[in-house]
Motif scaffolding. Structure first.
Motif, PDB file in Angstrom:
ATOM      1  N   GLN A 554      50.001  13.049  61.174  1.00  0.00           N
ATOM      2  CA  GLN A 554      50.411  14.094  60.260  1.00  0.00           C
ATOM      3  C   GLN A 554      50.410  13.589  58.815  1.00  0.00           C
ATOM      4  OE1 GLN A 554      51.006  17.320  60.978  1.00  0.00           O
ATOM      5  NE2 GLN A 554      51.247  17.677  58.765  1.00  0.00           N
ATOM      6  N   HIS A 555      50.920  12.359  58.661  1.00  0.00           N
ATOM      7  CA  HIS A 555      50.959  11.773  57.316  1.00  0.00           C
ATOM      8  C   HIS A 555      49.546  11.539  56.760  1.00  0.00           C
ATOM      9  CE1 HIS A 555      52.495   9.482  53.957  1.00  0.00           C
ATOM     10  NE2 HIS A 555      51.724   8.447  54.298  1.00  0.00           N
ATOM     11  N   ASP A 557      46.817  13.093  57.700  1.00  0.00           N
ATOM     12  CA  ASP A 557      46.191  14.397  57.431  1.00  0.00           C
ATOM     13  C   ASP A 557      46.623  14.941  56.079  1.00  0.00           C
ATOM     14  OD1 ASP A 557      44.779  14.391  59.759  1.00  0.00           O
ATOM     15  OD2 ASP A 557      46.207  15.626  60.878  1.00  0.00           O
ATOM     16  N   ASP A 558      47.915  14.746  55.772  1.00  0.00           N
ATOM     17  CA  ASP A 558      48.365  15.202  54.451  1.00  0.00           C
ATOM     18  C   ASP A 558      47.656  14.430  53.334  1.00  0.00           C
ATOM     19  OD1 ASP A 558      50.020  16.941  55.762  1.00  0.00           O
ATOM     20  OD2 ASP A 558      51.808  15.647  55.605  1.00  0.00           O
ATOM     21  N   ILE A 559      47.557  13.099  53.553  1.00  0.00           N
ATOM     22  CA  ILE A 559      46.870  12.274  52.550  1.00  0.00           C
ATOM     23  C   ILE A 559      45.396  12.682  52.443  1.00  0.00           C
ATOM     24  CG2 ILE A 559      46.156   9.945  51.955  1.00  0.00           C
ATOM     25  CD1 ILE A 559      49.088  10.470  51.462  1.00  0.00           C
ATOM     26  N   THR A 561      44.091  15.615  53.127  1.00  0.00           N
ATOM     27  CA  THR A 561      43.993  16.903  52.448  1.00  0.00           C
ATOM     28  C   THR A 561      44.110  16.725  50.939  1.00  0.00           C
ATOM     29  OG1 THR A 561      44.938  18.012  54.385  1.00  0.00           O
ATOM     30  CG2 THR A 561      44.974  19.206  52.290  1.00  0.00           C
ATOM     31  N   LYS A 562      45.055  15.861  50.518  1.00  0.00           N
ATOM     32  CA  LYS A 562      45.227  15.631  49.086  1.00  0.00           C
ATOM     33  C   LYS A 562      44.009  14.909  48.492  1.00  0.00           C
ATOM     34  CE  LYS A 562      48.542  13.756  45.777  1.00  0.00           C
ATOM     35  NZ  LYS A 562      47.532  13.131  44.956  1.00  0.00           N
TER      36      LYS A 562
END
Length: 641
Positions: A554-555, A557-559, A561-562
């Motif tokens: 999850q972490h 994926d967030d990175i 996406t950013k």
């Protein structure tokens, strides 16, 4: 009549060794019986030659004009070697004045004119191109003994340097010459005579009329016809004489064939056949019949008529012919220049205008090309950066999954989290560096669409375009909440698992008469209880690992996406920056090209106007030359009338 003058050369009335001189014509009015129009026409042609920068042609015409005003008729007798030129002149004047050197065909020309008493001089000219009629000083006149002319001439020639420009002037008292006739025995012509060289020779000799001697029985060759055609244009009244007719089996047929060949070649020349041997024998014997058979009677009549015709018909015909030739020579470069002008030959200004138009069209095409190239490169970069990030993230997640497959997140999280943060930071840095390199490469690829003459159109620094897209540091990932396996939970799980073992082993041992609770059942319960505790511990470990993987995924994926958004934003900023930069470059080039186009068009308009005016001047000048040519042609027509 004196003893040395006999035959048809003698006058019909009382002989006089000193004939009455003919008055020189007035240069302003022409000959008394002539028409001064030819002088006006010739003067106009001379002025035209000087106006066209042909001083050489004007000087040549001026010399011919001055000679036409002179009462003497200078007849240049020329021909190939051994064609009877010298004997022809000697037979005409009944004197051995020509061909007196021991050589068979001497190269020293002889000018035979009238004199009160026989006299001869060797004239040394200043240069081979000097005019024979020009006055020379006493130091240039070497007296020759008239009674032994051949020996005296040989001695005088031997004292001069080889190749010195000389000619012999012989004066004899003859009524034919007293009438104004001057005979010039020219050197033998080479086999392939150059027409301009022969014309220059005739002009230097001051000839008014050319007599070409050719042996009867020998047909005129193509080279001779070309020579006669050139001479006939400059010397109207050209005369072709077939010599040695007494040696030709059928000289009348030769005479007819010669006339036919000259007519077919378009050469307007009078033709006659003579025999010098018969003429000399007739003069010695006084035989008039034999003299007529020699053909000299008609030749003498023709020459006298030409002497009489010089101030009138011959002057007009010569002036007309010379005027036509000079005007044609002037018209050739004008007509060639007018043809080039009419052929649409582009000038430098027009060529520059066309080149500027092509450069502007190329620049317009270049604008479309670089815009398409930039759009394609941006699309490819978007796809490539997304693919690169996905592959890097996939590799990082696979490494994280492998780590948690063997480690307990509750114990190793403090070790894993710094590695993950550093790996994500390295991924972001690597991706950003690669993005900067691709952006610079994209800028170069787009700049390649501009023409070479545009120079270096790259922005000052392509890497500076992506400065706004540098990603911030990666945040810390907290450990996921995991359930702890307390001692109480272990005791409870152990008791629950041991109960089944005590019951199972107790029932088994009760068959042997033992009680339900016995050492064996208690040991079996302890065994089952320990296994339950271990199984529960493994289940909790796997749950903690799964939760850690999910948290990491999850972490990441967030990175991702950013990072993906920042990369796309950077690409869009780079696209806008490059678009604005290349648009400004294109506008500058277009403005520069448009200014060059305006200047080129103005220059081309000025050049076209100048060329049009020049073309009009050429046409007007050709029209004036045509009018002068028509006047010269009218002179010739009146001379033939």
């Amino acid at each position: 009549m004196t003893s040395w003058e006999a035959g048809t050369t003698a006058p019909t009335g009382p002989a006089s060794l000193i004939p009455h001189p003919r008055p020189a014509p007035d240069p302003l009015r022409g000959a008394a019986a002539g028409d001064p129009w030819w002088m006006d026409t010739m003067d106009a042609v001379i002025r035209t030659c000087r106006a066209h920068g042909r001083a050489d042609l004007a000087d040549r015409l001026a010399r011919r004009r001055a000679r036409l005003l002179h009462p003497q008729l200078r007849v240049l007798v020329m021909g190939a070697a051994q064609q009877g030129r010298s004997r022809l002149i000697n037979a005409l004047i009944n004197a051995s004045a020509c061909g007196v050197l021991p050589d068979a065909d001497p190269a020293v020309p002889t000018v035979v004119r009238h004199a009160d008493a026989p006299a001869a001089h060797l004239i040394r000219r200043d240069s081979p191109a000097a005019d024979w009629t020009a006055a020379v000083g006493l130091q240039a006149r070497i007296p020759l003994a008239a009674d032994r002319l051949g020996a005296s001439l040989a001695e005088a020639v031997a004292t001069l340097p080889a190749g010195a420009p000389v000619h012999v002037e012989v004066g004899v008292p003859r009524s034919l010459l007293a009438g104004g006739l001057v005979l010039i025995d020219a050197p033998a012509l080479p086999g392939a005579a150059d027409v301009p060289a022969v014309q220059d020779l005739a002009d230097q000799a001051g000839a008014d009329l050319v007599l070409y001697a050719c042996e009867a029985g020998r047909h005129l060759g193509d080279d001779e016809l070309a020579l006669l055609a050139g001479l006939g244009q400059s010397f109207p009244g050209l005369l072709v004489v077939l010599t040695k007719a007494d040696y030709a089996p059928d000289w009348r047929r030769d005479l007819a064939e010669c006339r036919l060949r000259l007519n077919q070649a378009g050469i307007g020349a009078a033709v006659a056949a003579v025999s010098s041997s018969l003429r000399l024998h007739a003069v010695r014997t006084g035989d008039e019949t034999l003299n007529r058979e020699s053909g000299f009677a008609d030749l003498l009549v023709h020459l006298r008529k030409m002497v009489e015709a010089k101030p009138d018909r011959l002057a007009r015909a010569t002036a007309g012919a010379l005027g036509r030739l000079a005007l044609q020579e002037l018209a050739v470069p004008l007509r060639a220049e007018l043809d080039r002008h009419g052929a649409g030959g582009s000038s430098d200004a027009a060529a520059h205008l066309q080149a500027t138009h092509r450069r502007l069209d190329d620049l317009r095409k270049c604008t479309v090309r670089w815009q398409n190239r930039l759009s394609d490169e941006v699309g490819d970069l978007m796809s490539d950066i997304e693919h690169d990030l996905r592959e890097r993230v996939k590799a990082l997640l696979a490494e994280a999954d492998e780590f948690f497959s063997t480690n307990d997140p509750a114990k190793s999280w403090d070790e894993f989290e710094p590695w993950l943060r550093e790996a994500l930071q390295e991924l972001a840095t690597t991706s950003m560096t690669w993005l900067a390199e691709r952006t610079e490469w994209m800028a170069r690829r787009t700049a390649d669409m501009f023409p070479p003459e545009a120079g270096d159109v790259l922005p000052p620094s392509a890497l500076a375009i992506t400065d706004g897209g540098v990603l911030q540091g990666v945040s810390t990932l907290d450990a996921p909440p995991v359930a702890t396996f307390t001692p109480g939970q272990k005791l409870f799980i152990g008791l629950r698992g041991s109960y089944g073992g005590v019951v199972m082993f107790g029932l088994a041992t009760s068959l042997a008469g033992m009680s339900l609770i016995n050492p064996i059942s208690i040991g079996g319960g302890a065994l089952f209880g320990g296994k339950s505790v271990r199984d529960e511990s493994k289940t909790l470990l796997k749950r903690r690992q799964t939760e850690a993987r999910n948290a990491v995924r999850q972490h990441v994926d967030d990175i991702y996406t950013k990072l993906n958004k920042d990369a796309r934003d950077s690409v869009r900023r780079a696209q806008r920056a490059l678009r604005d930069h290349f648009t400004a470059v294109t506008e500058d080039l277009q403005e520069e090209t448009m200014e060059s186009l305006r200047n080129a068009k103005a220059a081309a308009d000025r050049d076209a106007a100048a060329r049009e005016a020049h073309g009009r001047r050429l046409s007007e000048e050709l029209t004036r030359l045509a009018e002068s040519h028509a006047q010269a042609q009218a002179l010739s027509d009146r001379a033939r009338a």
